[in-house]
Design a protein around this motif. Structure first.
Motif, PDB file in Angstrom:
ATOM      1  N   MET A   1     -16.512  37.314  -2.661  1.00 27.86           N
ATOM      2  CA  MET A   1     -15.599  36.569  -1.794  1.00 27.86           C
ATOM      3  C   MET A   1     -16.370  35.823  -0.709  1.00 27.86           C
ATOM      4  O   MET A   1     -16.101  34.659  -0.405  1.00 27.86           O
ATOM      5  CB  MET A   1     -14.631  37.576  -1.167  1.00 27.86           C
ATOM      6  CG  MET A   1     -13.176  37.213  -1.131  1.00 27.86           C
ATOM      7  SD  MET A   1     -12.497  36.164  -2.377  1.00 27.86           S
ATOM      8  CE  MET A   1     -11.482  35.157  -1.358  1.00 27.86           C
ATOM      9  N   GLN A   2     -17.356  36.576  -0.100  1.00 24.53           N
ATOM     10  CA  GLN A   2     -18.170  35.969   0.966  1.00 24.53           C
ATOM     11  C   GLN A   2     -18.989  34.794   0.430  1.00 24.53           C
ATOM     12  O   GLN A   2     -19.165  33.776   1.102  1.00 24.53           O
ATOM     13  CB  GLN A   2     -19.104  37.024   1.587  1.00 24.53           C
ATOM     14  CG  GLN A   2     -19.908  36.539   2.786  1.00 24.53           C
ATOM     15  CD  GLN A   2     -19.036  36.003   3.911  1.00 24.53           C
ATOM     16  OE1 GLN A   2     -18.047  36.626   4.280  1.00 24.53           O
ATOM     17  NE2 GLN A   2     -19.375  34.837   4.443  1.00 24.53           N
ATOM     18  N   GLN A   3     -19.459  34.935  -0.834  1.00 23.64           N
ATOM     19  CA  GLN A   3     -20.242  33.855  -1.450  1.00 23.64           C
ATOM     20  C   GLN A   3     -19.409  32.582  -1.570  1.00 23.64           C
ATOM     21  O   GLN A   3     -19.879  31.479  -1.280  1.00 23.64           O
ATOM     22  CB  GLN A   3     -20.730  34.285  -2.835  1.00 23.64           C
ATOM     23  CG  GLN A   3     -21.896  35.266  -2.792  1.00 23.64           C
ATOM     24  CD  GLN A   3     -22.299  35.676  -4.193  1.00 23.64           C
ATOM     25  OE1 GLN A   3     -21.456  35.965  -5.050  1.00 23.64           O
ATOM     26  NE2 GLN A   3     -23.595  35.722  -4.442  1.00 23.64           N
ATOM     27  N   LEU A   4     -18.133  32.733  -1.990  1.00 25.15           N
ATOM     28  CA  LEU A   4     -17.264  31.569  -2.135  1.00 25.15           C
ATOM     29  C   LEU A   4     -16.942  30.953  -0.774  1.00 25.15           C
ATOM     30  O   LEU A   4     -16.848  29.734  -0.632  1.00 25.15           O
ATOM     31  CB  LEU A   4     -15.967  31.949  -2.865  1.00 25.15           C
ATOM     32  CG  LEU A   4     -16.108  32.293  -4.350  1.00 25.15           C
ATOM     33  CD1 LEU A   4     -14.777  32.727  -4.936  1.00 25.15           C
ATOM     34  CD2 LEU A   4     -16.642  31.110  -5.136  1.00 25.15           C
ATOM     35  N   GLU A   5     -16.789  31.824   0.243  1.00 22.70           N
ATOM     36  CA  GLU A   5     -16.521  31.325   1.605  1.00 22.70           C
ATOM     37  C   GLU A   5     -17.725  30.531   2.114  1.00 22.70           C
ATOM     38  O   GLU A   5     -17.586  29.488   2.754  1.00 22.70           O
ATOM     39  CB  GLU A   5     -16.213  32.508   2.542  1.00 22.70           C
ATOM     40  CG  GLU A   5     -15.785  32.108   3.947  1.00 22.70           C
ATOM     41  CD  GLU A   5     -14.630  31.098   3.983  1.00 22.70           C
ATOM     42  OE1 GLU A   5     -14.705  30.177   4.824  1.00 22.70           O
ATOM     43  OE2 GLU A   5     -13.689  31.198   3.174  1.00 22.70           O
ATOM     44  N   ASN A   6     -18.934  31.019   1.796  1.00 23.40           N
ATOM     45  CA  ASN A   6     -20.166  30.296   2.177  1.00 23.40           C
ATOM     46  C   ASN A   6     -20.202  28.924   1.512  1.00 23.40           C
ATOM     47  O   ASN A   6     -20.601  27.933   2.119  1.00 23.40           O
ATOM     48  CB  ASN A   6     -21.411  31.091   1.771  1.00 23.40           C
ATOM     49  CG  ASN A   6     -21.586  32.337   2.618  1.00 23.40           C
ATOM     50  OD1 ASN A   6     -20.963  32.462   3.676  1.00 23.40           O
ATOM     51  ND2 ASN A   6     -22.420  33.266   2.164  1.00 23.40           N
ATOM     52  N   MET A   7     -19.801  28.861   0.224  1.00 25.40           N
ATOM     53  CA  MET A   7     -19.797  27.584  -0.493  1.00 25.40           C
ATOM     54  C   MET A   7     -18.779  26.613   0.106  1.00 25.40           C
ATOM     55  O   MET A   7     -18.992  25.416   0.131  1.00 25.40           O
ATOM     56  CB  MET A   7     -19.470  27.805  -1.974  1.00 25.40           C
ATOM     57  CG  MET A   7     -20.630  28.367  -2.777  1.00 25.40           C
ATOM     58  SD  MET A   7     -20.145  28.696  -4.465  1.00 25.40           S
ATOM     59  CE  MET A   7     -19.918  27.050  -5.091  1.00 25.40           C
ATOM     60  N   ARG A   8     -17.657  27.183   0.582  1.00 30.12           N
ATOM     61  CA  ARG A   8     -16.618  26.335   1.196  1.00 30.12           C
ATOM     62  C   ARG A   8     -17.157  25.663   2.455  1.00 30.12           C
ATOM     63  O   ARG A   8     -16.647  24.639   2.894  1.00 30.12           O
ATOM     64  CB  ARG A   8     -15.395  27.194   1.505  1.00 30.12           C
ATOM     65  CG  ARG A   8     -14.118  26.405   1.693  1.00 30.12           C
ATOM     66  CD  ARG A   8     -12.878  27.259   1.589  1.00 30.12           C
ATOM     67  NE  ARG A   8     -12.391  27.339   0.215  1.00 30.12           N
ATOM     68  CZ  ARG A   8     -12.357  28.470  -0.509  1.00 30.12           C
ATOM     69  NH1 ARG A   8     -12.763  29.600   0.003  1.00 30.12           N
ATOM     70  NH2 ARG A   8     -11.929  28.451  -1.750  1.00 30.12           N
ATOM     71  N   ARG A   9     -18.200  26.252   3.039  1.00 32.76           N
ATOM     72  CA  ARG A   9     -18.763  25.722   4.281  1.00 32.76           C
ATOM     73  C   ARG A   9     -20.049  24.929   4.034  1.00 32.76           C
ATOM     74  O   ARG A   9     -20.913  24.846   4.908  1.00 32.76           O
ATOM     75  CB  ARG A   9     -19.027  26.857   5.273  1.00 32.76           C
ATOM     76  CG  ARG A   9     -17.760  27.587   5.669  1.00 32.76           C
ATOM     77  CD  ARG A   9     -17.866  28.327   6.980  1.00 32.76           C
ATOM     78  NE  ARG A   9     -16.555  28.576   7.564  1.00 32.76           N
ATOM     79  CZ  ARG A   9     -15.905  27.728   8.336  1.00 32.76           C
ATOM     80  NH1 ARG A   9     -16.428  26.561   8.613  1.00 32.76           N
ATOM     81  NH2 ARG A   9     -14.728  28.027   8.843  1.00 32.76           N
ATOM     82  N   VAL A  10     -20.176  24.386   2.823  1.00 32.49           N
ATOM     83  CA  VAL A  10     -21.348  23.544   2.481  1.00 32.49           C
ATOM     84  C   VAL A  10     -20.872  22.118   2.228  1.00 32.49           C
ATOM     85  O   VAL A  10     -19.836  21.902   1.608  1.00 32.49           O
ATOM     86  CB  VAL A  10     -22.071  24.100   1.222  1.00 32.49           C
ATOM     87  CG1 VAL A  10     -23.114  23.110   0.714  1.00 32.49           C
ATOM     88  CG2 VAL A  10     -22.736  25.431   1.526  1.00 32.49           C
ATOM     89  N   ARG A  11     -21.638  21.137   2.727  1.00 34.43           N
ATOM     90  CA  ARG A  11     -21.379  19.728   2.412  1.00 34.43           C
ATOM     91  C   ARG A  11     -22.682  19.126   1.895  1.00 34.43           C
ATOM     92  O   ARG A  11     -23.679  19.099   2.628  1.00 34.43           O
ATOM     93  CB  ARG A  11     -20.922  18.936   3.655  1.00 34.43           C
ATOM     94  CG  ARG A  11     -19.670  19.454   4.346  1.00 34.43           C
ATOM     95  CD  ARG A  11     -18.413  19.175   3.554  1.00 34.43           C
ATOM     96  NE  ARG A  11     -17.230  19.691   4.244  1.00 34.43           N
ATOM     97  CZ  ARG A  11     -16.767  20.937   4.093  1.00 34.43           C
ATOM     98  NH1 ARG A  11     -17.384  21.775   3.276  1.00 34.43           N
ATOM     99  NH2 ARG A  11     -15.694  21.328   4.746  1.00 34.43           N
ATOM    100  N   ASN A  12     -22.679  18.696   0.630  1.00 37.20           N
ATOM    101  CA  ASN A  12     -23.849  18.011   0.066  1.00 37.20           C
ATOM    102  C   ASN A  12     -23.572  16.518   0.108  1.00 37.20           C
ATOM    103  O   ASN A  12     -22.780  16.006  -0.676  1.00 37.20           O
ATOM    104  CB  ASN A  12     -24.082  18.454  -1.385  1.00 37.20           C
ATOM    105  CG  ASN A  12     -24.534  19.895  -1.469  1.00 37.20           C
ATOM    106  OD1 ASN A  12     -25.376  20.330  -0.686  1.00 37.20           O
ATOM    107  ND2 ASN A  12     -23.971  20.657  -2.383  1.00 37.20           N
ATOM    108  N   ILE A  13     -24.189  15.828   1.055  1.00 39.09           N
ATOM    109  CA  ILE A  13     -23.862  14.405   1.231  1.00 39.09           C
ATOM    110  C   ILE A  13     -25.112  13.530   1.170  1.00 39.09           C
ATOM    111  O   ILE A  13     -26.224  13.981   1.431  1.00 39.09           O
ATOM    112  CB  ILE A  13     -23.112  14.150   2.567  1.00 39.09           C
ATOM    113  CG1 ILE A  13     -24.032  14.442   3.765  1.00 39.09           C
ATOM    114  CG2 ILE A  13     -21.843  14.961   2.656  1.00 39.09           C
ATOM    115  CD1 ILE A  13     -23.671  13.656   4.993  1.00 39.09           C
ATOM    116  N   GLY A  14     -24.886  12.273   0.838  1.00 41.36           N
ATOM    117  CA  GLY A  14     -25.964  11.280   0.863  1.00 41.36           C
ATOM    118  C   GLY A  14     -25.586  10.174   1.821  1.00 41.36           C
ATOM    119  O   GLY A  14     -24.401   9.949   2.096  1.00 41.36           O
TER     120      GLY A  14
END
Length: 695
Positions: A1-14
């Motif tokens: 669950m924590q792993q998915l929450e961490n992913m929700r807080r990632v932005r991969n932008i260019g």
């Protein structure tokens, strides 16, 4: 669950844009305001963090895409700063392939420029959600409304304005936040010269305009959100949270493009841009599942972004770093990767071990023990790898969708000075080809010269500079040559036979095919339409191989042949003597005969050139373009400047910057991108073919 929450807080932008729109300057401000850098580097001083190559610092341009990571509002933002020059389009292409969202920078003065359109099309191709930051609002001639109109007309997008400028040019003070309906005024101080955005009431003289712009924002969102539409029709108040949620959803779906304004160089509007990146651009969980293909059946599969699934990662960039070796920039789509893991390069069928996992900050590094789905990291320890390769724990894992790159259009001959340099050059060229998929090196069989090819003059100039300085190879370089192609004008039937009997088992293959021209940009198509099994299907791949081999050298000047469709119609085989080699040879023979009969012609690359000049030099510049076999297709007036769009053969554009400077006393500028191949006029084709015939 924590792993998915961490992913929700990632932005991969260019950050993508036309050359000189301010990409690197904006990235520097982002790094400063997020606390990643303690001082601001400047492109023109050669101190920008992301422009770390010596060639970038000397020229004040971005050449290679650089990656970094910073934190804002408890979100991890992975940023890739990409080049703007069309010669380095591969850097943009491969970055967009692995990013979840992007910020498109547009200059408030120049608006939507040719390379802005190119990067927009590349983002369309990979369906990347994007937002626009209208930069340089403090410059003379800045016009925010005109840029928004151009987004609609030229980029065919639906802009939704989130920040409205307060003043412009030297009077640019800040902006009005149209979601919260507050003003943010820039306030510098002695302690903090970068300044802070101070929230305040909307100035009285702008309240009516702000209310109209806010109404337009709600109106646009109502077309793509039912809840807002219901509230809007009932004239009920609409909460900020609902507006933000609807904006995020519409941006991720590609229905709208949020537009913000600012001046990165003056530190204005960058914090609002960061807020918008976190609020509206997708996390790895928000984007559609990645497409992959089964290695055996070629069946299309989807891979969800989940750290608990089997590993699926893509190597999107290979770079050679001193004292480290090969750095492989990798986007992890699913699963988890640990230091010491044994992984498979599924594309090449090789086994590798992960020596180190690094978090990159331009050319600085930080060691990590593990990385999971959604992360962009660099791996050390891979030996045989190329751009676009799929990495997995299982050798039978599906292969991720490939990255496609444009063909090279310009080449030069390079000759090492000593025997030691010759040995070194071979290794260096292989290293550079691993790094850059749009760079090609080959040997000319007739002259024995080493030919290097790339996307343009600047691209090859940088490559040669690196060969001489970075890799310390002494060599001399010839004049640039255009990469011509050959095509055909009419369809013809053709036949080829390979029949050899040398005692014992012979070689027998016989094919009847039809060759047809395709429209410009059609590439190559091979089809089979064999009735009654006259050629067994086991030999179809061999026939296609033979056709492809024959297309590498055309009948006129031994240039590659393009825009051709070949259909295998008939043939014959021998139960004992027929083989793959025989059918491949028969196909080559048939193609050579057929191409010679199909009215072959020379093709040359055409470029789209946009020139910006003061009006008094207009006549001289157009006259010069006409003398270069170019034609003017569009002209626009902006303040006291004229913008000329024209189509010109690439062969006529060498050293054009020097000529343009002399025609305009250094006041005109131009940008150029390759469009497609066009038939060479007979008078010019004769000159191209003469050296070949002399040989």
């Amino acid at each position: 669950m924590q792993q998915l929450e961490n992913m929700r807080r990632v932005r991969n932008i260019g950050i993508i844009a036309h050359i000189d729109a301010g990409k690197t300057t904006t990235t520097e401000r982002i790094l400063y305001f997020t606390g990643k850098n303690y001082k601001i580097g400047e492109t023109h001083d050669g101190t920008a963090t992301m422009d770390w190559m010596i060639q970038e610092q000397e020229r004040g341009i971005t050449i290679t895409s650089a990656a970094t990571k910073c934190l804002w509002q408890n979100c991890a933002i992975n940023i890739i700063d990409t080049p703007g020059h069309v010669d380095f389009t591969a850097e943009v292409e491969r970055s967009l392939r692995v990013l979840d969202g992007c910020v498109v920078l547009l200059c408030a003065v120049a608006g939507v420029q040719p390379q802005s359109e190119t990067v927009w099309r590349q983002a369309d191709k990979y369906r990347v959600p994007r937002m626009v930051f209208v930069n340089k609002m403090d410059r003379t001639g800045a016009n925010f409304e005109r840029v928004v109109t151009q987004i609609k007309e030229r980029l065919k997008a639906q802009p939704v304005v989130l920040t409205m400028p307060i003043g412009s040019e030297e009077n640019y003070l800040g902006h009005i936040d149209l979601v919260k309906m507050t003003a943010r005024i820039w306030a510098p101080s002695e302690k903090d010269p970068a300044g802070q955005m101070v929230e305040s009431e909307i100035p009285a003289d702008l309240q009516a305009a702000a209310a109209a712009a806010h109404h337009q924002l709600i109106d646009t969102l109502a077309t793509c959100n039912d809840e807002i539409l219901e509230r809007y029709m009932a004239e009920e108040p609409i909460e900020i949270e609902l507006i933000t949620k609807a904006l995020r959803s519409a941006t991720i779906d590609g229905k709208v493009v949020p537009v913000l304004c600012g001046s990165a160089f003056r530190n204005k509007g960058v914090q609002a841009l960061l807020d918008a990146i976190v609020a509206y651009l997708p996390s790895p969980l928000d984007i559609p599942a990645s497409i992959a293909f089964n290695q055996v059946t070629d069946e299309e599969l989807t891979i969800a972004a989940d750290p608990n699934l089997p590993l699926a990662a893509m190597a999107f960039k290979v770079a050679s770093m001193p004292h480290i070796g090969k750095l492989v920039y990798t986007r992890i789509y699913a699963g988890t990767l640990n230091v010491g893991d044994q992984i498979y390069n599924v594309t090449r069928g090789t086994k590798e071990r992960v020596g180190r996992i690094l978090q990159m900050h331009a050319n600085q590094r930080q060691d990590l023990e593990t990385a999971q789905a959604g992360d962009i990291v660099a791996i050390v320890g891979m030996k045989r790898i190329g751009t676009g390769d799929t990495l997995a724990h299982d050798k039978d894992a599906p292969v991720l969708e490939k990255i496609t790159f444009p063909e090279t259009v310009i080449s030069v001959a390079i000759e090492p000075k000593t025997k030691a340099d010759l040995t070194k050059l071979s290794t260096v060229l292989h290293t550079l080809m691993d790094e850059d998929p749009t760079f090609k090196a080959s040997m000319d069989e007739e002259t024995g010269e080493t030919i290097i090819a790339g996307m343009g003059e600047l691209h090859l100039e940088i490559i040669v500079d690196r060969i001489l300085r970075e890799f310390n190879v002494q060599a001399t370089v010839g004049a640039p040559q255009v990469a011509y192609r050959e095509g055909i004008k009419k369809g013809v039937p053709t036949e080829g036979k390979c029949a050899k009997q040398t005692g014992g088992r012979g070689q027998y293959g016989h094919v009847i095919m039809e060759i047809e021209p395709l429209p410009r940009g059609g590439g190559f198509i091979f089809e089979t339409n064999v009735k009654g099994g006259t050629v067994p299907s086991t030999f179809f791949p061999a026939v296609e191989q033979g056709v492809r081999a024959a297309l590498t050298e055309g009948p006129l000047a031994k240039k590659p042949v393009t825009d051709v469709k070949v259909t295998l119609l008939d043939g014959s085989y021998h139960e004992v003597d027929s083989s793959i080699i025989a059918f491949r040879t028969a196909a080559i023979e048939a193609m050579k005969l057929g191409l010679a009969k199909a009215s072959p012609m020379m093709l040359e690359p055409y470029t789209r050139v946009e020139i910006e000049t003061p009006e008094q030099y207009l006549g001289d510049i157009i006259g010069n373009i006409n003398s270069r076999r170019g034609k003017v297709v569009n002209m626009e007036m902006r303040a006291d400047m004229r913008t000329i769009e024209c189509h010109v053969p690439l062969a006529e554009m060498f050293n054009y910057s020097t000529h343009l400077r002399s025609l305009s006393q250094g006041r005109a500028s131009f940008s150029m991108e390759v469009m497609h191949y066009v038939e060479v006029p007979e008078s010019v084709a004769t000159k191209i073919l003469r050296p070949t015939k002399d040989k």
